[in-house]
Design a protein around this motif. Structure first.
Motif: not given
Length: 258
Positions: A37, A41, A44, A77, A80-81, A83-85, A115
């Motif tokens: 994670e 970040r 990103s 998973e 999924r993470r 996609e959050q970014h 997805s």
């Protein structure tokens, strides 16, 4: 030039064998979720795009490709993470491992593709050195994997990665004959070669202990991070190529394997 980063599996603290291939050597390429994670970040924050390889417009300087080898069950998973970014992943799956403990099932593979992520081959059996296989065995590795994934997805699969970093011209030509149009290697470079209509993409490997700052530096080409990995890779390359079995034995011993 577009850089590609090579991930493998993500795990809970200490659960190194929970996803993907077991053992200390495989674990050296795995990260715990909180590390992952923090890396996302940092990526990103670079301002780069993280698209699909088939959506690239030439050699985009503002893009980076994220790849995940082996097909471990943590891919669900991990995606999924991403996609959050607003990021897309390339999940390269070992064909015969689909549906076995620690690996993705067929429904997982379909869900990842639905997805918007890329599903590709990572060979069928993940041989110790794919470059040493004869022509028939090499063809079977790509064709069996591509066939299995295509049946699951209902469409052609044309992306793959070379297992173990044992790339060669024959490996690429065999992949191209199996319909692969984008082949990821472990060569730490942003240069893209073409072999029989297949684009060959190098990647920068991410190993346990890599900081978010290092991951971001590899993505954008900052601070000599790429040059250092290129130098280390080329120092190891002769040993991998010419004394392959001995190199793998020494690597297993170094990581405490049998």
């Amino acid at each position: 030039m577009t850089a590609s980063l090579m991930y493998h599996d993500l795990v809970d603290p200490g659960g190194w064998d929970a996803s993907g291939f077991p053992g200390p050597s495989a674990a050296s390429y795995k990260f715990e979720w909180d590390e992952y994670e923090r890396q996302l970040r940092a990526l990103s924050g670079t301002g780069l795009r993280f698209p699909r390889v088939d959506a690239l417009d030439g050699e985009d300087d503002d893009a980076c490709l994220l790849t995940f080898d082996d097909g471990g069950c943590s891919a669900v998973e991990a995606a999924r993470r991403l996609e959050q970014h607003g990021m897309v992943g390339h999940f390269l799956v070992t064909g015969e491992r689909i549906g076995t403990p620690g690996f993705l099932g067929a429904a997982d593979v379909r869900a990842l593709a639905a997805s918007g992520h890329v599903i590709g081959s990572h060979s069928h059996t993940h041989p110790p050195d794919i470059s040493r296989l004869d022509a028939r065995a090499l063809a079977a590795e790509w064709e069996s994997s591509v066939s299995r994934l295509s049946q699951i997805l209902g469409h052609a699969v044309d992306v793959a990665s070379v297992p173990g970093g044992f790339h060669s011209t024959l490996v690429a030509r065999s992949a191209a004959r199996a319909g692969i149009r984008h082949l990821f290697t472990s060569e730490p470079t942003t240069s893209v070669a073409r072999i029989d209509g297949c684009r060959i993409h190098g990647r920068y490997a991410l190993q346990r202990g890599a900081t978010p700052e290092l991951v971001a530096a590899l993505a954008v080409g900052r601070g000599g991070a790429r040059a250092r990995q290129w130098l280390l890779w080329n120092l190891k390359k002769p040993a991998k190529r010419f004394v392959g079995p001995a190199y793998r034995w020494a690597r297993r011993r170094a990581f405490g394997g049998a």
